[in-house]
Write a protein that holds these residues in place. Structure first.
Motif, PDB file in Angstrom:
ATOM      1  N   ARG A 244       0.808  -1.225   0.000  1.00 25.15           N
ATOM      2  CA  ARG A 244       0.000   0.000   0.000  1.00 25.15           C
ATOM      3  C   ARG A 244       0.843   1.278   0.000  1.00 25.15           C
TER       4      ARG A 244
ATOM      5  N   TYR B 207       1.530   2.989  -3.426  1.00 21.64           N
ATOM      6  CA  TYR B 207       0.542   3.820  -4.129  1.00 21.64           C
ATOM      7  C   TYR B 207       0.915   5.288  -3.917  1.00 21.64           C
TER       8      TYR B 207
ATOM      9  N   VAL C 112      -6.959   5.072  -7.045  1.00 22.48           N
ATOM     10  CA  VAL C 112      -6.558   3.893  -6.280  1.00 22.48           C
ATOM     11  C   VAL C 112      -7.090   2.638  -6.970  1.00 22.48           C
TER      12      VAL C 112
END
Lengths: 182, 131
Positions: free
Chosen positions: A63, A66, A72
């Motif tokens: 994560r 990102y 997303v």
């Protein structure tokens, strides 16, 4: 707002912190679409759900990768594509599955290619293969039904860029369908 | 003549924004009409979602690794503070012993002083340790 659009500010911090509520909403919102995307790589219903679950595991683990510059959802689709291709390679190497039938550059199980919703499968494969920016534009304009102006604001680009990017992306998707038809 | 129903009229009105120039072009241009059909079909295919099994979301969320509670940092602070306090205890005892000669400190007393210092520092605010 937590959703499949761009995460920024506190929402991005909560996402990167691995907050359960943020992930629950993403899993609820995006899993049905991911399930449709992984179909061409899955042998059956169990396999498809496993691939989606593996995708979420990978999303959680990665994560912090990102950047927050694209949607997303687009980033998660990239992760999903990677999970599917890795699974396909492992199966091919182990010989546990029949050899892939190629549609474009992507592998598809022969028995699945024979099914009636082949067009949709091919389209989903092509969507996963789009560059992130093009996938984001298709996602926001087609699937989130945002206007060109709204999409431009979300992505921080000019409206003309959105139009041109959407044009290129849709052309690629159409070509992918034509390749399938021939 | 079969008129269009209200829902269809609303859909068309919203999509075309009543731009008659677009309608006029569509009337004359089979290529654009074909594009509309193709894009519409593509949109419907892309829009497709498969419902996940009941309990799938809970199973996924439960399977995600739990993040370590930041308490580990607190444990580190307690250790630092305890060492700091123990050091203070030893220094204080050394100074007290130096008042009398000859300097003879029982190791048990030295250990007890260090322990007392550590326990005292445990309750100290971190700012007193760090300055």
């Amino acid at each position: 707002m937590i959703g499949s659009e761009i995460l920024a500010g506190p929402d991005l911090d909560r996402f990167r912190a691995g907050e359960e509520a943020v992930f629950r909403r993403l899993v609820e919102e995006l899993s049905p679409r991911l399930l449709a995307l992984v179909r061409p790589f899955a042998a059956d219903e169990d396999d498809a759900h496993d691939l989606v679950q593996d995708t979420w595991q990978r999303v959680f683990a990665k994560r912090n990768a990102y950047s927050g510059t694209g949607t997303v959802a687009g980033w998660i689709v990239t992760v999903c594509r990677s999970v599917c291709l890795n699974a396909a390679k492992k199966r091919t190497a182990s010989g546990s599955r029949p050899a892939f039938q190629s549609i474009g550059d992507e592998p598809v199980w022969p028995d699945e290619a024979a099914e009636g919703n082949e067009t949709r499968r091919c389209l989903h494969l092509a969507l996963m293969d789009l560059p992130p920016r093009e996938r984001d534009v298709v996602w926001l304009r087609f699937l989130r039904q945002l206007s060109t102006r709204e999409t431009a604001v979300r992505l921080g680009v000019a409206e003309g860029t959105v139009k041109a990017t959407l044009h290129h992306a849709l052309k690629k998707l159409q070509i992918a369908l034509q390749v399938r038809a021939t | 003549m079969n008129h269009l129903d209200t829902d269809t009229l609303v859909d068309l009105g919203g999509a075309l924004d009543w731009r008659e120039d677009i309608l006029a072009h569509l009337w004359e241009c089979p290529e654009c009409r074909n594009q509309i059909h193709e894009l519409g079909a593509m949109y419907r295919d892309l829009e497709h979602e498969d419902p996940v099994r009941a309990g799938f979301v809970d199973a996924v969320v439960t399977s995600l690794p739990r993040e370590p509670v930041p308490a580990s940092a607190g444990v580190a602070w307690v250790a630092i503070k305890a060492l700091f306090g123990a050091g203070i205890g030893v220094v204080v005892l050394g100074l007290a012993a130096a008042q009398g000669a000859p300097l003879q400190v029982d190791p048990v007393i030295l250990g007890a002083a260090a322990l007392a210092g550590a326990l005292g520092a445990w309750r100290l605010p971190s700012s007193m340790v760090t300055g």
